[in-house]
Scaffold this motif. Sequence first.
Motif, PDB file in Angstrom:
ATOM      1  N   PHE A   1      -1.869  -4.851   2.961  1.00 26.68           N
ATOM      2  CA  PHE A   1      -0.631  -4.116   3.216  1.00 26.68           C
ATOM      3  C   PHE A   1       0.052  -3.590   2.048  1.00 26.68           C
ATOM      4  CE2 PHE A   1       4.175  -4.881   2.804  1.00 26.68           C
ATOM      5  CZ  PHE A   1       4.475  -4.130   4.031  1.00 26.68           C
ATOM      6  N   PRO A   2      -0.080  -4.151   0.792  1.00 28.81           N
ATOM      7  CA  PRO A   2       0.261  -3.197  -0.500  1.00 28.81           C
ATOM      8  C   PRO A   2      -0.359  -1.934  -0.499  1.00 28.81           C
ATOM      9  CG  PRO A   2      -0.094  -5.449  -1.042  1.00 28.81           C
ATOM     10  CD  PRO A   2      -0.752  -5.186   0.413  1.00 28.81           C
ATOM     11  N   GLN A   3      -1.741  -1.721  -0.088  1.00 27.49           N
ATOM     12  CA  GLN A   3      -2.317  -0.466  -0.111  1.00 27.49           C
ATOM     13  C   GLN A   3      -1.671   0.457   0.942  1.00 27.49           C
ATOM     14  OE1 GLN A   3      -6.306  -1.616   0.378  1.00 27.49           O
ATOM     15  NE2 GLN A   3      -6.716  -2.080  -1.670  1.00 27.49           N
ATOM     16  N   TRP A   4      -1.573  -0.165   2.073  1.00 26.12           N
ATOM     17  CA  TRP A   4      -1.111   0.673   3.448  1.00 26.12           C
ATOM     18  C   TRP A   4       0.247   1.149   3.020  1.00 26.12           C
ATOM     19  CZ3 TRP A   4       2.789  -0.394   6.760  1.00 26.12           C
ATOM     20  CH2 TRP A   4       3.030   0.769   7.735  1.00 26.12           C
ATOM     21  N   PHE A   5       1.034   0.185   2.507  1.00 22.84           N
ATOM     22  CA  PHE A   5       2.690   0.543   2.261  1.00 22.84           C
ATOM     23  C   PHE A   5       2.635   1.528   1.185  1.00 22.84           C
ATOM     24  CE2 PHE A   5       6.622  -0.702   0.091  1.00 22.84           C
ATOM     25  CZ  PHE A   5       7.512  -0.290   1.364  1.00 22.84           C
ATOM     26  N   GLU A   6       1.863   1.680   0.084  1.00 27.77           N
ATOM     27  CA  GLU A   6       1.851   2.789  -0.937  1.00 27.77           C
ATOM     28  C   GLU A   6       1.503   3.976  -0.210  1.00 27.77           C
ATOM     29  OE1 GLU A   6       2.730   2.895  -3.983  1.00 27.77           O
ATOM     30  OE2 GLU A   6       3.409   0.794  -3.812  1.00 27.77           O
ATOM     31  N   LEU A   7       0.408   3.825   0.858  1.00 28.69           N
ATOM     32  CA  LEU A   7       0.172   5.241   1.506  1.00 28.69           C
ATOM     33  C   LEU A   7       1.200   5.806   2.270  1.00 28.69           C
ATOM     34  CD1 LEU A   7      -1.655   7.083   3.025  1.00 28.69           C
ATOM     35  CD2 LEU A   7      -2.452   5.241   4.685  1.00 28.69           C
ATOM     36  N   LEU A   8       2.207   4.869   3.052  1.00 28.25           N
ATOM     37  CA  LEU A   8       3.238   5.048   3.871  1.00 28.25           C
ATOM     38  C   LEU A   8       4.386   5.804   2.807  1.00 28.25           C
ATOM     39  CD1 LEU A   8       4.509   5.087   6.635  1.00 28.25           C
ATOM     40  CD2 LEU A   8       5.509   2.642   5.875  1.00 28.25           C
TER      41      LEU A   8
END
Length: 987
Positions: free
Chosen positions: A450-457
């Motif tokens: 989730f942190p990685q995907w949240f940074e992508l978003l």
Amino acid sequence: MASSHSSSPVPHPSSGGSEGIFRKDRDPSSRHYRPVHSLPDVCPKEPTAEVARGLCEGPSVVADQHRWTVYNSKVNLPAALNDPRLAKRESDFFTKTWGLDFAETEVMPSFYLPNITKEHFGPYLQETAQREKIHERCKSICSNKDELDAVSSITNNHDKSRTELEQVPKIFMKPDFALDDPTTFNAVLPWSHFNSAGGKSSRDMASSRLLQEKLSHYLDVVEVSIARQISLRSEAFFHAMSSQHELQDRLTETARAVAVLRGRTAAIERIMCEGPLRALRQALTRSNCARLHNKLKLMAAVHQSQPTVQLLLSTSEFVGALELIATTKEVLQLELQGIHSFRHLGSQLCEMEKLIDKMMVEDFSMYSRSDLSRSLEEDGQVMEKDRLESLVFGLLRQRKLDFLDIYSDEMILAAKSIVTQSVVDSVSQVEEIDTDIVTKLADQMRLMTFPQWFELLKSVFENFVLFLKRIKATLSVVRNVVLEALDSNQKSRLLERAAAGGLTEAPGTPLNQEEAELAYLTHEGLFISDALNDARLHLGASTGQEQSSTVGPRQALSRMDGCGSDSASGTTESSSSREHAFQPGGAAISSSEDMMPSDLELGRVANNIQELLYTASDVSHDRCVKVLMARAKDGSLERLSSAEFVFLSQAVEGFVRDTEKLCCRRSVSLRGALQSQANRFVHRFHEERKTKLSLLLDNERWKQAEVPAEFQDLVNSIADGRITLPERKPQGTEERKPSDYLHIDGQKYAVVGTALLLIRVFLEYCQCVNDIPSISTDMLTRLSDLLKHFNSRSCQLVLGAGALQVVGLKTITTKNLALASRCLQLVVHYIPIIRAHFETTLTPKQYSVLRHFDHITKDYNDHIAEISAKLMTIMDSLFEKVLSKYEVKAPMPSACFRNVCKQMGKMHEALYELLPEEQAQVLFLRINASFKMHLKRQLARLGVHHDGGPQHGLVTVDVAFYTENIQSLRALEKLDLNMAEIWEQKR
């Protein structure tokens, strides 16, 4: 030939007339008509024997052709009687009967008749005066009888004449009637009926006599009709004949006057007109030569238009090339139409214009693609602003108003590439994802934490914000061009109106006819577009875009004049000649402006630009929705913690606010996708806490729990107005001891552990509403369900004794009941606070959902009342059981009262530490009332009365013992027991 009639006295309007003519009705019984003998046809059949015999007795033309008869008469009687030369005919009856020589003589008065005067009629006139007035009034209304008779007579005569003429066969009325025609001759004189073999029979004589009489009758009818018409028109005829000579004289005089006038006119033409007309013809010839010279110069300029257009296209001067083509086409249409050498130039210019259209569309597409696909890290300035303005103005000029669709398509492709590039960059930084195995971008995103995907978003959000800023800047340039074109149209219309009204003229000499004819070419060979541009500069009404659009044609034509035109015509230039060329600008203004879109079309383009910005916002949100849904496909967003989902919600709301600020549009797709995920999150959030609360209630032993210091801090923050979860403090060396009670607003609440957890749970609900306002209504409904679940489950476990089986309690004690009541009171205390908090997050239209809290408060209060009733029921059954065995006898106090006081002390001991003093006093007053009721009933059964007897004294001792014990309990010292009510009142 006329028939006599007898008429009735009352006239009636005729049925066929529309002029209101009244005619007298004729009595059918009194009519006497002469029998009408129908005449035989022109071509009779063979006569019968009786007819032949009758004809033989009369005169015969064949037999008596040499003897004179009446049939030899040339003028018949009607013709003689209707002689038009007589001044007065048939003036009266005597003249008509006895001839014109009849003379009237005076008749001698009679000696036997008296002399009648006016006085003899006096009485009669007095009697009939009233009726005479009525008669005169009726006469003024009704028509005169004589007039009616005259009209009737004229009508009868006309009908009679018409009837007589209808007897004449139609063949005689034909305009081509001629007896030399055999067909006509045989039809009139059918000689076939006569015997041609020789000899005259009686039958032939009868036929000839009958034919002769018939033709004579036809002649009479026609002559009478002609004579009648001549008599009616005789005066006009003679007047016309008399006027003929006078007309001849006047015509002779007129012809003489015309001859004199012609001679004088010829002399005037010879003396006064031939010389001036010769001068005018020479002036006209000179003017025609000047026009021819100008036309040849104009043809030379037009001949160089194609090379100039190609030169402008080589430098991407689309607007200048279009202006030159439009001006050349206008000159060809208005000035050089029909010239053989230019017969193909118009079609060639149209083809070049179509080619320029395609080139501009392709160039705009390439510009849009390069502008939208360049790196977002570059500055936010518009790329090649001049090129964009030129392209937009050219497209508008050619009415290619769908160029925004091209930009929209490129924008959608660029938005897709932004997401793809962002995902590729983020995945490349994650070593755990093997892009060779996992090829799809959606699968790669789901493999991220989730942190990685949240940074992508967040990276996608930042890129789209920059993307929208770039689009807005580009569209602002396009909008400015459209507004400039609209302003130019309005100014041109003002100039046209002013020129049409004679209000504005260029400085210098006024317009004349010769200057107006040179509308498209100056003395130097410049086109009207240049003249129009200089005129606008002179009047202060030109725009920057129009100046840039006319530079190309001016330079090209200048080079063209320097190469191919006459040197003498290109070297002399003066201000007067330039003004002479710029004057007729009005016609060119209207023609050039006709090529531009109308104000309505430009307004639509401006609206489409704003809609395109809205579309860009929607496309950005849709692309972000794709990223969000790709992550949510396996349900990973539903498994987020509250803090993580709050972070996600805050990021989405921040992006939505940024795009709304940029594009002035509230896009709903991303917010809707977040709402959908929020609903799923709320459902999971609620189910987790509801399940946890159910497990705690099922394991609750309903004993008083210690209150940790953090829970006390929690309720203190709520009292201070902070309806949020406090931040976790780092564990220090000093640890605070837990408390036995929860202190809220000066009251002590003894609660179980589940109630403490419930406080934290509904604060978590409130915290979620603070972080995600869009889920307020859903979260309120779920919180209402949670509170209802706590109420119903605690009721099942305590009042319903479900805890005996679930937890294994031996019995439900009064302490358990008091703890349950106190926990419910704690929740009731916080329901208004929760309601007020949710009310701040709802819109006025959503206030109706707050009624759930009212229902919950009522349910909790009912539950609390049921627990109090349960405590009363316990003591009531005890009193009924103990007092039923009560007997009034020594020793005192009795064992019964000792037992009652003992049980009351136990209940007070169990409830005193749990319930506040007020509630304990109210409860014990109700218990005391129940005790008095049962004691009163038992004393009545035993027959003990308030009479001061021995039994009354024993009871008084027991009651005093009971009162002393109850008032010795803490918080009940001042309780008014009012024990006098146990005695029945004497009636």
